[in-house]
Design a protein around this motif. Structure first.
Motif, PDB file in Angstrom:
ATOM      1  N   TYR A 214     -49.088  47.406 -23.269  1.00 17.99           N
ATOM      2  CA  TYR A 214     -48.415  46.545 -24.242  1.00 17.99           C
ATOM      3  C   TYR A 214     -46.916  46.662 -24.037  1.00 17.99           C
ATOM      4  O   TYR A 214     -46.397  47.746 -23.782  1.00 17.99           O
ATOM      5  CB  TYR A 214     -48.757  46.957 -25.667  1.00 17.99           C
ATOM      6  CG  TYR A 214     -47.948  46.252 -26.728  1.00 17.99           C
ATOM      7  CD1 TYR A 214     -48.169  44.901 -26.999  1.00 17.99           C
ATOM      8  CD2 TYR A 214     -46.966  46.925 -27.436  1.00 17.99           C
ATOM      9  CE1 TYR A 214     -47.421  44.245 -27.950  1.00 17.99           C
ATOM     10  CE2 TYR A 214     -46.219  46.270 -28.402  1.00 17.99           C
ATOM     11  CZ  TYR A 214     -46.453  44.934 -28.654  1.00 17.99           C
ATOM     12  OH  TYR A 214     -45.709  44.281 -29.600  1.00 17.99           O
TER      13      TYR A 214
ATOM     14  N   CYS B  15     -52.835  44.223 -24.534  1.00 16.52           N
ATOM     15  CA  CYS B  15     -52.179  43.220 -25.380  1.00 16.52           C
ATOM     16  C   CYS B  15     -51.358  42.282 -24.504  1.00 16.52           C
ATOM     17  O   CYS B  15     -50.354  42.687 -23.913  1.00 16.52           O
ATOM     18  CB  CYS B  15     -51.281  43.899 -26.410  1.00 16.52           C
ATOM     19  SG  CYS B  15     -50.518  42.728 -27.554  1.00 16.52           S
TER      20      CYS B  15
ATOM     21  N   ARG C 247     -52.478  46.709 -37.117  1.00 18.98           N
ATOM     22  CA  ARG C 247     -52.566  46.902 -35.677  1.00 18.98           C
ATOM     23  C   ARG C 247     -53.308  48.206 -35.381  1.00 18.98           C
ATOM     24  O   ARG C 247     -53.853  48.405 -34.296  1.00 18.98           O
ATOM     25  CB  ARG C 247     -51.166  46.924 -35.067  1.00 18.98           C
ATOM     26  CG  ARG C 247     -51.168  46.806 -33.568  1.00 18.98           C
ATOM     27  CD  ARG C 247     -49.777  46.513 -33.036  1.00 18.98           C
ATOM     28  NE  ARG C 247     -49.458  45.104 -33.135  1.00 18.98           N
ATOM     29  CZ  ARG C 247     -48.285  44.588 -32.771  1.00 18.98           C
ATOM     30  NH1 ARG C 247     -47.352  45.361 -32.298  1.00 18.98           N
ATOM     31  NH2 ARG C 247     -48.056  43.304 -32.881  1.00 18.98           N
TER      32      ARG C 247
ATOM     33  N   GLU D  16     -51.079  37.821 -28.257  1.00 18.44           N
ATOM     34  CA  GLU D  16     -50.122  37.638 -29.353  1.00 18.44           C
ATOM     35  C   GLU D  16     -49.882  36.157 -29.634  1.00 18.44           C
ATOM     36  O   GLU D  16     -49.674  35.354 -28.724  1.00 18.44           O
ATOM     37  CB  GLU D  16     -48.801  38.325 -29.015  1.00 18.44           C
ATOM     38  CG  GLU D  16     -48.891  39.841 -29.093  1.00 18.44           C
ATOM     39  CD  GLU D  16     -47.538  40.451 -29.354  1.00 18.44           C
ATOM     40  OE1 GLU D  16     -46.991  40.256 -30.463  1.00 18.44           O
ATOM     41  OE2 GLU D  16     -47.029  41.124 -28.448  1.00 18.44           O
TER      42      GLU D  16
END
Length: 527
Positions: free
Chosen positions: A109, A154, A75, A20
Motif C-alpha cells: 500500500y 491496496c 480499515r 481505493e
C-alpha cells in the motif's frame, strides 16, 4: 491472541484486495445482473464474481466503531484478517519498504497515490508493481511455505490523480458515458449543501462539463475506466497465480473499496455523502469449494459486520465488545438466507471517539467535504438519513422504486408511518452501538412540512425615472425579506430596459427577468 485458522478443516490464506475510490458503478454489486460493456471492461472482476458471492457493502475508511470511548478505523477490517495467518493481531508491517515485517504477512500500500512510481520503491506503473510483488509473495517469496499467509493489496490507481497505464490511455476514447439521472437537478426537498457540491454544468452538446476545467463527463469516465483496466488485469493475474500454485481453493479472496465515489450522481464528483454512489462499495468474497460460486446477495452489511464475521470464520472469540453482526449465513446461502438486520453507517469526517461527541456538541465544526456529519440506515428497500448537526432535514428513500435517490419521501404524507418506523430503528441502532453523542443530538429540523417559496421582484430601475423616497423604502423592505421570512428570495432588476414608457420592461428584459426568477427558485429548492 493467535489462531491457526481453518475453513472447513483446511488451512486458509486470506487475500484482501482493495481498490481505493472504486465506485460500485464500475463493478456493479447492487443487482444480480453482471454488466459487460466496453466502458466497464472488467472481465477479471467478472471472473472473480463468478467464483464467489457479491453484494453491496456499506462502509467508509473514515467510518468508526466506538465502544466506551474507544474508536476503530474500519480499515482495521482488513488488518484483522491476519488472524487467519496464525499470528498476533497487532500493528502494520510492509515487507517491501524496509520496515520490520512479520512472517507470512505482506501489506502492499502507498498513501501518496503516485500513478507511475511509488516513492522509495522502483520504477514502473504502481499498479503493475503491486501485482508483481503480490504474485511473487503468493509463489512463496519472502515467507514460510509451510504456514498459511496473509496478503493485503491496496490498489490506489483509481484515486486522484487517476492516471491510466500507458498501454490503456485512449483505449476508450470512442466510448460515450451516459449522464447519471439528476446530475443537474432539480433537487426539491434535498439538502441545501448539494448547492456547494454541484460541480457539473450542462454542455452545449447535451452532455456535461466539470466546473472550472470544463472537461467533459465522458472524458472523465473514460479516464477512470482506463485506470481500472490495470487493476482488473492485476486481479486476473492474482487469480491465475493462485490456480498455478494450487492455492485457489484454500485462499479466501475478498475484494472491496474504501468507499464509494460519485461520478456525476447528485451533481457530485466526490465521496462521503449518504447516497449509493458516494458511499456504497463493491464487495466480493470468493473461496471455491467452500463458498457458493456466482451468487448475488441483495442484503447490505457494514464494516463492523465484516470484522465480526471474519472472527467467526476464524473460530476466534471477540476480544472486546463489537457492534457488528455475523453474516456467515449470507456467505453460505446468499440468495435464501434470512437477514432482517438493518445496516447503520455514518459520516464523521476525520473525527473519531470523543472528538465526534465534541463536534456534535458544537465545540468544533461537524462538516467534512461540504457534507454535514450524519448517521444513516439501510433496511429492506428503504434508506433513512438524519444529519447530526440539525442543519438539514431528514431524508427517506424507497430504493426499489427510486434507486437513484432523486425523490426525498420524508415530506410525503403517504410515508409518514415508515418515516416514524425508520427514525425509531435509527435511534435503536445507535443506542446499541453505544454512540455517546446521542445526548447532544440537536432536535429534528421541521423538514417534513411543505414549504411555501416566495419570490419578490424588484421595481424597475430606469435612469430616466429615478426612484423617489417612497420607492426606495419599498425596495429596502423587499431586500430585507429573506432575512425575515424563510424560503424567500429577491429577484433584482439591474440592467433591464423599459419599452419606451419608463414603466414596463421590454420583451428581451422580460425574458431575462424570467431567467432570473427561475435561477432564484432553483436555488431556493436546493438545486
Amino acid at each position: 491472541m493467535t489462531s491457526n485458522a481453518k475453513f472447513k478443516g483446511r488451512p486458509t490464506n486470506p487475500l484482501a484486495i482493495a481498490g481505493e475510490l472504486h465506485a460500485w458503478l464500475t463493478e456493479d454489486c447492487r443487482s444480480n445482473d453482471i454488466l459487460i460493456d466496453e466502458m466497464r471492461s472488467t472481465s477479471r472482476f467478472i471472473d472473480l464474481s463468478l467464483t464467489g458471492v457479491r453484494g453491496p457493502l456499506w462502509w467508509c475508511f473514515r467510518d468508526l466503531v466506538s465502544t466506551k470511548g474507544f474508536s476503530m478505523n474500519v480499515r482495521i477490517v482488513l488488518v484483522l484478517l491476519q488472524v487467519w495467518s496464525g499470528v498476533l493481531v497487532s500493528g502494520l508491517a510492509t515487507a517491501r519498504d524496509g520496515l520490520p515485517s512479520r512472517p507470512n504477512i505482506l501489506f502492499i500500500y502507498a498513501d501518496d497515490h503516485s500513478p507511475k512510481t511509488v516513492s522509495c520503491y522502483e520504477d514502473g506503473y504502481a499498479t503493475d508493481n503491486y501485482t508483481d510483488w503480490a504474485c511473487d509473495y503468493i509463489r512463496g517469496e519472502g515467507r514460510d511455505p509451510d504456514q498459511p499467509w496473509y496478503l493485503w493489496l491496496c490498489y490506489g490507481a483509481i484515486h486522484t490523480p487517476t492516471t491510466p497505464a500507458d498501454r490503456h490511455q485512449g483505449l476508450l476514447k470512442e466510448q460515450t458515458a451516459e449522464l447519471p439521472p439528476g446530475i443537474f437537478g432539480p433537487r426539491l426537498g434535498k439538502p441545501s449543501y448539494l448547492q456547494e457540491t454541484q460541480v457539473w454544468e450542462p454542455a452545449g452538446d447535451g452532455g456535461a462539463v466539470f466546473r472550472g476545467t470544463k472537461r467533459t463527463h465522458t472524458a472523465w469516465m473514460q479516464q477512470v475506466h482506463e485506470c481500472l483496466m490495470a487493476v482488473d488485469e492485476g486481479v486476473g493475474r492474482l487469480l491465475e497465480t493462485l490456480r498455478e500454485t494450487g492455492q485457489l481453493e484454500n485462499t479466501l479472496v475478498v475484494y472491496s473499496s474504501d468507499q464509494g465515489y460519485a461520478n456525476g450522481e447528485h451533481g457530485m464528483r466526490q465521496k462521503v455523502a449518504p447516497y449509493e454512489a458516494t458511499y456504497s462499495s463493491p464487495f466480493i468474497v470468493s473461496m471455491p469449494g467452500s463458498l457458493p460460486a456466482g451468487k448475488f446477495c441483495r442484503h447490505t452489511v457494514n464494516a463492523p459486520d465484516v470484522i465480526v464475521t471474519f472472527f467467526a470464520l476464524a473460530g476466534l472469540e471477540l476480544p472486546w465488545k463489537m457492534h457488528g453482526r455475523d453474516f456467515t449465513p449470507l456467505l453460505l446461502d446468499p440468495e435464501n438466507a434470512s437477514w432482517e438486520r438493518p445496516t447503520l453507517y455514518t459520516h464523521v469526517g476525520q473525527d473519531y471517539g470523543s472528538n465526534v461527541t465534541r463536534a456534535i456538541a458544537g465545540e468544533k465544526e461537524a462538516v467534512h467535504a461540504n457534507v454535514p456529519y450524519y448517521a444513516a440506515l439501510r433496511h429492506e428497500d428503504m434508506k433513512y438519513v438524519r444529519y447530526l448537526t440539525g442543519s438539514e432535514g431528514e431524508e427517506l428513500y424507497d430504493l426499489k422504486i427510486d434507486p437513484d435517490e432523486l425523490t426525498n419521501l420524508a415530506r410525503d404524507p403517504r410515508y409518514q408511518d415508515r418515516l416514524e418506523k425508520y427514525r425509531a430503528l435509527w435511534m435503536q441502532e445507535l443506542q446499541m452501538a453505544d454512540a455517546a453523542y446521542l445526548e447532544h443530538l440537536p432536535p429534528l429540523l421541521e423538514s417534513n412540512k411543505m414549504h411555501l417559496f416566495l419570490l419578490v421582484g424588484q421595481l424597475g430601475q430606469f435612469a430616466e425615472r429615478p426612484w423617489n423616497e417612497f420607492k426606495k423604502e419599498v425596495d429596502r423592505a423587499h431586500r430585507e425579506l429573506p432575512q425575515r421570512v424563510p424560503h424567500t428570495a429577491v429577484v433584482r432588476s439591474e440592467s433591464l430596459q423599459h419599452q419606451g414608457d419608463q414603466v414596463h420592461f421590454d420583451a428581451e428584459s422580460y425574458r431575462q427577468l424570467g431567467r432570473r426568477y427561475a435561477h432564484a427558485y432553483l436555488k431556493l429548492v436546493g438545486r
